[in-house]
Design a protein around this motif. Structure first.
Motif, short mmCIF file in Angstrom:
data_model
loop_
_atom_site.label_atom_id
_atom_site.label_comp_id
_atom_site.label_asym_id
_atom_site.label_seq_id
_atom_site.Cartn_x
_atom_site.Cartn_y
_atom_site.Cartn_z
N ASP A 376 0.81 -1.22 0.00
CA ASP A 376 0.00 0.00 0.00
C ASP A 376 0.84 1.27 0.00
O ASP A 376 0.33 2.35 -0.29
N HIS A 377 2.15 1.17 0.34
CA HIS A 377 3.01 2.35 0.24
C HIS A 377 3.56 2.53 -1.18
O HIS A 377 4.17 3.54 -1.47
N GLU A 378 3.33 1.53 -2.04
CA GLU A 378 3.79 1.62 -3.42
C GLU A 378 2.64 1.91 -4.39
O GLU A 378 2.86 2.38 -5.50
N VAL A 379 1.39 1.60 -4.00
CA VAL A 379 0.22 1.77 -4.86
C VAL A 379 -0.78 2.65 -4.14
O VAL A 379 -0.97 2.53 -2.93
N GLU A 380 -1.43 3.54 -4.86
CA GLU A 380 -2.42 4.42 -4.26
C GLU A 380 -3.71 3.65 -3.97
O GLU A 380 -4.11 2.76 -4.72
N GLY A 381 -4.36 4.04 -2.87
CA GLY A 381 -5.63 3.41 -2.51
C GLY A 381 -5.54 2.73 -1.15
O GLY A 381 -4.45 2.57 -0.57
N SER A 382 -6.71 2.35 -0.62
CA SER A 382 -6.75 1.66 0.67
C SER A 382 -6.23 0.23 0.51
O SER A 382 -6.32 -0.36 -0.56
N HIS A 383 -5.71 -0.31 1.61
CA HIS A 383 -5.11 -1.64 1.52
C HIS A 383 -6.16 -2.71 1.23
O HIS A 383 -5.83 -3.75 0.64
N ALA A 384 -7.43 -2.48 1.60
CA ALA A 384 -8.47 -3.48 1.31
C ALA A 384 -8.73 -3.58 -0.19
O ALA A 384 -8.82 -4.68 -0.75
N ILE A 385 -8.82 -2.43 -0.86
CA ILE A 385 -9.08 -2.44 -2.30
C ILE A 385 -7.84 -2.95 -3.05
O ILE A 385 -7.96 -3.70 -4.03
N ILE A 386 -6.64 -2.53 -2.60
CA ILE A 386 -5.41 -3.04 -3.23
C ILE A 386 -5.32 -4.55 -3.08
O ILE A 386 -4.99 -5.27 -4.04
N GLY A 387 -5.61 -5.06 -1.88
CA GLY A 387 -5.58 -6.50 -1.66
C GLY A 387 -6.61 -7.23 -2.51
O GLY A 387 -6.34 -8.32 -3.03
N ARG A 388 -7.81 -6.65 -2.63
CA ARG A 388 -8.84 -7.27 -3.48
C ARG A 388 -8.36 -7.40 -4.92
O ARG A 388 -8.52 -8.44 -5.56
#
Length: 521
Positions: A376-388
């Motif tokens: 999540d520090h490399e990609v924008e957005g919340s960690h829940a959406i990034i993980g999804r």
């Protein structure tokens, strides 16, 4: 001269005589052969005629036999077709009879419907006449009532509506309170049993990780060697790892500070190897950092593999395993995220088994629910959406993908698995000692709770107690009735849900006290 006595003449005569004799003999032989040939030819022709007649008879017999066989086959085929036609005729006859019966029933029902419509039309006319009579009677009664009461019809309607609305509101509040109390008692009992069972069956050790790393030194002299001539060694370490090295008055120790926990671990391990080796210079620093980075990647992959093995999640994509292993060096409020993910996975599995839900899917979703925190520090957005998105990219099941995206309510929960992941995540993060919070954020949450409660009409005081898990609200008994207290607690709870983010749940208790004072004289 006598020629007959001459030898030449004698020879010539002999030759001529022989030739004549040979000619005569050949003629005789030829005539005999021609006669024989004619006889043989006649016999051959006669034999051929006989054989042709025989062949003709045999061919005729064969053709008759073949024709008979073809005729037999055609007759059998025609017989089968006639049987099939008879069967189809029987079926068609049965269907025709059935359709005829249905048509008769349809005619009968249509007649009944027609008669019913006529009766309904007659009843409708009768009801309309009765309605007119009732309306006239009501109008007359309203007029008489308005004359007796001294108020208009609209005023009477308003009074009646206000009275009915008040009674309905009170009745609804009483019923709602009774139903909610019954449901809360049952839900609390079952929920507490399931949570207690899950907690008792899972007893995971927890050790809080620090957000900074400290490297012990064998002596104070080592600080100078780490700094190097004109600071070239410390600059080389910071450039190779991306971590700040803080050298202060702390005895025999240096502090590593950085946003990325993986890089901070690389810097810590590299610095320990450099100190043990004793050779500290820019070339050696780059070599050690590169070596430690590769070793740490292997360690993280092994940690991810071990985590999937522990929860029984088979078939996870290798890239997801590598990302999962990076959580070993990631913390959230001081809690190790990989250990937190394992704990959530086990809690989900235990609760899923009690509720009769797919245990493997629940454990898999619990293990991967925080996978987005690794990047999540490399990609924008919340960690829940990034993980999804990561789970969907690497082929995880749809139930797992949706549960990951819904565990912080970025998308509404749709299944029991989604609720289990939310509950296990809150349970793991909210239990005593699991996470560390700064004093300012803790106090701010208590102030926000009290401020939300104080916004409602009739609230005199509010107190957030038990670390913000319980909100006690004291209301003015003159402004808030007993029936309204139930609705007020629900409205405050909904406002807290919409305005604040918090782990677990917050109990809202509305206290209404009526005091009656009288003096004896």
């Amino acid at each position: 001269m006598d020629l007959s006595s001459h030898p030449f003449v004698i020879a010539a005569l002999g030759l001529v005589g022989g030739s004549l004799l040979g000619f005569v003999l050949r003629k005789v032989i030829v005539e005999g052969n021609e006669k024989n040939i004619k006889i043989q030819s006649r016999q051959i022709i006669e034999n051929a005629i006989v054989e042709a007649e025989q062949l003709k008879k045999e061919a005729l017999l064969q053709s008759k036999e073949a024709a008979y066989q073809v005729k037999q086959a055609l007759e059998e085929e025609l017989s089968l077709e006639r049987d099939e036609l008879r069967d189809e005729q029987k079926q068609l006859k049965r269907k025709r009879d059935s359709l005829k019966r249905e048509w008769d029933n349809f005619d009968r029902k249509q007649t009944e419907i027609y008669n019913s419509e006529r009766r309904l039309q007659a009843q409708e006319v009768e009801w309309q006449e009765k309605h007119k009579e009732i309306d006239q009677l009501l109008a007359q009664k309203r007029y008489e009532l308005s004359k007796v009461a001294g108020i208009t019809e609209d005023e009477a309607k308003k009074l009646l509506m206000d009275s009915l609305e008040s009674e309905a509101r009170m009745d609804a509040a009483k019923r709602l309170a009774r139903i909610e109390n019954e449901m809360k008692v049952e839900a609390d009992r079952k929920g507490k049993n399931i949570l207690a069972l899950a907690i008792s069956r899972y007893a995971g050790d927890y050790v809080a990780d620090r957000t900074v790393s400290m490297v012990p030194l064998p002596s104070e002299e080592m600080k100078g060697r780490i700094i190097g001539r004109e600071g070239r060694n410390i600059r080389a370490i910071e450039a190779a790892t991306g971590i700040d090295i803080i050298i202060d008055d702390t005895p025999e120790a240096v502090i590593l500070s950085g946003f990325n926990p993986v890089r901070r671990e690389v810097a810590r391990l590299a610095l320990l190897q450099l100190i043990n080796d004793g050779r500290i210079h820019p070339g050696r620093i780059e070599e050690v950092v590169d070596k430690v980075t590769k070793e740490l990647e292997i360690t993280m992959r092994e940690a991810g593999e071990q985590a999937t093995f522990d929860v029984g999640a088979h078939g996870v994509h290798v890239e997801l395993i590598n990302i999962l292993g990076r959580l070993k060096y990631r913390t959230s409020y001081g809690q190790n995220v990989l250990q937190h993910s394992l704990e959530v996975s086990f809690l989900c599995g235990i609760m899923a088994s009690e509720l009769g839900v797919d245990v493997k899917v629940a454990k898999r979703a619990g293990l991967l629910h925080d996978i987005g925190k690794a990047v999540d520090h490399e990609v924008e957005g919340s960690h829940a959406i990034i993980g999804r998105d990561l789970a969907k990219k690497y082929g995880e099941p749809d139930e797992v993908v949706y549960a990951i995206g819904a565990h912080h309510e970025e998308q509404p929960p749709m299944s029991v698995i989604d609720i289990l992941v939310q509950s296990a995540d809150a349970l793991s993060g909210a239990r005593p000692g699991a996470r560390k919070e700064m004093l300012q954020s803790y106090v701010k949450r208590l102030e926000d709770l009290e401020a939300i409660a104080n916004e409602f009409n009739g609230v005199e005081k509010s107190y957030a107690i038990q670390a913000g898990r319980d909100l006690r609200i004291i209301v003015d008994s003159n402004k808030v009735k007993d029936e309204d207290a139930t609705l007020l607690s629900q409205d405050i709870a909904k406002a807290i849900e919409s305005k604040l983010t918090y782990p677990g749940q917050i109990r809202v208790t509305v206290i209404r006290e009526t005091r009656v004072v009288e003096y004896a004289k």
